[in-house]
Design an enzyme around this catalytic site. Structure first.
Site, mmCIF file in Angstrom:
data_model
loop_
_atom_site.group_PDB
_atom_site.id
_atom_site.type_symbol
_atom_site.label_atom_id
_atom_site.label_comp_id
_atom_site.label_asym_id
_atom_site.label_seq_id
_atom_site.Cartn_x
_atom_site.Cartn_y
_atom_site.Cartn_z
ATOM 1 N N SER A 28 4.882 -5.643 6.062
ATOM 2 C CA SER A 28 5.492 -6.193 4.856
ATOM 3 C C SER A 28 5.461 -5.143 3.758
ATOM 4 O O SER A 28 4.852 -4.078 3.894
ATOM 5 C CB SER A 28 4.729 -7.439 4.396
ATOM 6 O OG SER A 28 3.409 -7.087 4.028
ATOM 7 N N THR A 29 6.095 -5.447 2.653
ATOM 8 C CA THR A 29 6.114 -4.507 1.524
ATOM 9 C C THR A 29 4.710 -4.262 0.999
ATOM 10 O O THR A 29 4.347 -3.134 0.650
ATOM 11 C CB THR A 29 7.011 -5.071 0.405
ATOM 12 O OG1 THR A 29 8.309 -5.339 0.952
ATOM 13 C CG2 THR A 29 7.151 -4.070 -0.730
#
Length: 658
Positions: A28-29
């Site tokens: 994920s970011t």
């Protein structure tokens, strides 16, 4: 252990020197910010595959995608599943770094793993070095997935609760708690927890000066926001993101709650731009709406002047029913969608969005408007004719159900396995309770200590069973939709013939219907009066033969004397040709004097001879009236609103042959 899965693995081991593995990587970011990127996770997964002496076939990577998304919402994982369904199967095992790579939410985790099992593919986890080919491995995977779900919920609740508390405490202090800052303001002390506040961006190069200039220009131009946007662009005053101003963008900035009322709404339920997740009653799911007061951009007098100027430009009251069911459902040849009519227009029509400039002074497309009645008649009529065909709908519904059965999880088998595991836990708890009661002086404490772990495992299994049962119900609902589609064919003739525009919009939305124009729209303003007569009368255009002329000639001669410039039969043939091709009068020179032909049309139509003659010609060999609509393709989804990434049905048809 799944017998079909074990069989596939054993067969692979006997017939091939190595198991074929694919690596699935997801970060994920937030994980990227911590340095755990695709390259980091990829190295670890590849080393694990080499250590197991498996052969790496391919690598799939979804970078920057949340673990709460289901597999069909991640591009590379979706591609992996499409390959897994092919025959022969191209790989035997999917290797991931940790359980979170599959998904934090149970809905994202288990359906994917189960479908792979049914296809004969197992899942291996690098951290912990285990897989789901054994009961022990499947139990561990279930425990880890439950922990990941609990972690996700805890993070969400903790984050949302903290933000809500901060918003309530600092509502009167112009406190900033997140989200986009309104144009003309900035965040002071950004990055300092508990100290961030909204202040006017009135520095030398601040946005407030552009906002104030825009306000003055709108007042100067008497509410013409588009003209004001053009003036800003000409002076090099661009938006926050360095783009040219449009009327819509500038209007949204000037008429926002921040400018007019000096407030920002946290968790606004009415904002189209920043709408929050709401429950069935329309209230925010996490926390409550909070109004935060911010410094005023203008004085009360200046705001009143702005409101007064914009009010002058407002259109009058709306005219009747302005519903346009095909709004944003007609794709033009320029690549933009047609939208419905504006409130101030007399006749309903569709206008291409490409006619609106991207910014003040920008070039626009040349797409012509489309009268609403004609294109709605075609689209609705074509859709209803399809819905009335029970055999065709049945074929399509059965095809979809077959595809869905191939891809869906065997919920019955999953529930049976879980119920068996729960029954085993219940028997084990009973045996341990009996033994502990006999061997201990304090039976209650001994039973509690001896059965605590088993009861915890049983609770987790029961929760999982409830989740699987809920997913099974959702899957059954999808199949019900397919059956309802077949039933719709039986009701179409009675229920879908004369419906309101609102009902048409509802059905078109359920079917996700779209019209794709295959050629530019013609000029509706220049219509042939002869073709229009046939169109309004609902009659096909007949063919004139020697026999039919012998029938209609007395009718015309009884009311009109022959014209020396043009024989009457030649005039009738020319008028029928004009009706079929919608040509102009000067294109009829092959049939004689165009002026004489136009005179014959006016005289025959006025006397009633035309209508009577056309009635006598009959319909043998008659041609349908040409449509003014361009060629187009009608697209719609077979299962209304429920198929994700599924194929849609397309019908290409020339409306002029209708």
């Amino acid at each position: 252990m799944n017998g079909r899965l074990l069989s596939a693995i054993e067969v692979t081991r006997r017939t091939a020197s190595q198991l074929r593995a694919v690596a699935y990587l997801r970060v994920s970011t937030e994980e990227q910010k911590k340095g755990f990127g695709i390259r980091y996770t990829g190295k670890k997964v590849c080393r694990h595959i080499a250590k197991k002496d498996w052969r790496l076939v391919e690598t799939f990577a979804d970078e920057g995608f949340s673990g709460s998304l289901e597999w069909h919402e991640r591009p590379d994982l979706k591609r992996l599943m499409e390959l897994a369904r092919t025959t022969p199967r191209p790989f035997d095992v999917v290797v991931v770094l940790e359980e979170r790579a599959i998904g934090r939410a149970g809905r994202a985790f288990w359906p994917w793993v189960w479908e792979l099992e049914d296809l004969g593919v197992f899942t291996a986890i690098v951290r912990g070095d285990y897989d789901n080919t054994t009961d022990e491995g499947r139990k561990r995977m279930r425990d880890e997935a439950a922990r990941a779900e609990d972690e996700r919920i805890a993070i969400r609740d903790r984050t949302q609760g903290g933000i809500q508390e901060a918003a309530e405490q600092r509502a009167d202090e112009a406190g900033y708690v997140g989200g986009q800052c309104p144009y003309g303001w900035r965040i002071e002390n950004q990055g300092r927890k508990g100290e961030c506040t909204y202040v006017l961006d009135d520095g030398p190069d601040g946005e407030w000066h552009t906002l104030d200039m825009a306000r003055r220009l709108v007042i100067e131009h008497k509410g013409d926001i588009e003209r004001a946007a053009g003036s800003l662009n000409a002076q090099g005053k661009l938006t926050r993101w360095g783009k040219l101003w449009t009327r819509q963008n500038l209007q949204a900035r000037l008429l926002s709650a921040a400018v007019l009322e000096s407030r920002v709404v946290f968790r606004a339920t009415e904002s189209a731009a920043n709408r929050v997740q709401t429950d069935a009653d329309g209230n925010p799911v996490y926390g409550e709406t909070v109004v935060i007061r911010i410094p005023s951009a203008f004085s009360e007098v200046e705001v009143a002047e702005l409101k007064g100027a914009v009010k002058v430009r407002n259109y009058g009251p709306k005219r009747g029913d302005r519903t346009c069911p095909l709004s944003e459902r007609i794709l033009s040849t320029c690549g933009e969608y047609y939208t419905g009519c504006a409130p101030g227009e007399r006749a309903r029509k569709y206008r291409c969005a490409g006619k609106r400039p991207k910014y003040a002074g920008a070039p626009v497309c040349t797409c012509r408007q489309i009268p609403a009645d004609e294109i709605e008649f075609y689209a609705w009529g074509r859709l209803v004719r399809l819905l009335r065909d029970p055999e065709e709908l049945k074929l399509r519904a059965e095809l979809w159900v077959g595809l869905n059965d191939q891809a869906k999880v065997n919920f019955v088998q999953r529930l049976k396995e879980l119920e068996g595991e729960i029954a085993q836990k219940d028997r084990a708890i009973g045996v341990i309770m009996a033994a502990a009661a006999q061997e201990s002086d304090n039976p209650e404490e001994a039973i509690r200590a001896a059965t605590a772990s088993l009861k915890e495992q049983r609770t987790a299994l029961a929760e999982e069973r409830a989740r699987v049962a809920a997913w099974q119900a959702e899957s059954a609902a999808v199949e019900d939709q397919a059956q309802q589609l077949q039933q719709l064919a039986k009701l179409a003739a009675k229920r879908l013939t004369n419906v309101t525009l609102d009902d048409q919009a509802l059905v078109l939305g359920m079917m996700n219907a779209r019209l794709v124009l295959l050629e530019p729209v013609g000029n509706f303003a220049r219509s042939c009066p002869v073709t229009t007569w046939f169109r309004e009368a609902g009659r096909p255009i007949p063919v004139l033969t020697d026999d039919t002329w012998a029938v209609v000639e007395p009718v015309i001669r009884a009311r009109h004397r022959p014209d020396k410039r043009l024989p009457q039969r030649q005039a009738l043939e020319g008028l029928l040709h004009k009706a079929r091709h919608e040509g102009s009068w000067h294109t009829l020179t092959d049939y004689g004097n165009p002026g004489a032909m136009r005179s014959a049309w006016d005289r025959w139509r006025t006397s009633g001879a035309w209508s009577e003659a056309i009635g006598l010609l009959g319909t043998a060999g008659a041609q349908p009236v040409p449509s003014r609509l361009p060629r187009m393709r009608l697209k719609f989804e077979v299962i209304p609103g429920l198929i994700l990434n599924a194929g849609s049905d397309s019908i290409t048809r020339d409306p002029r042959a209708r």
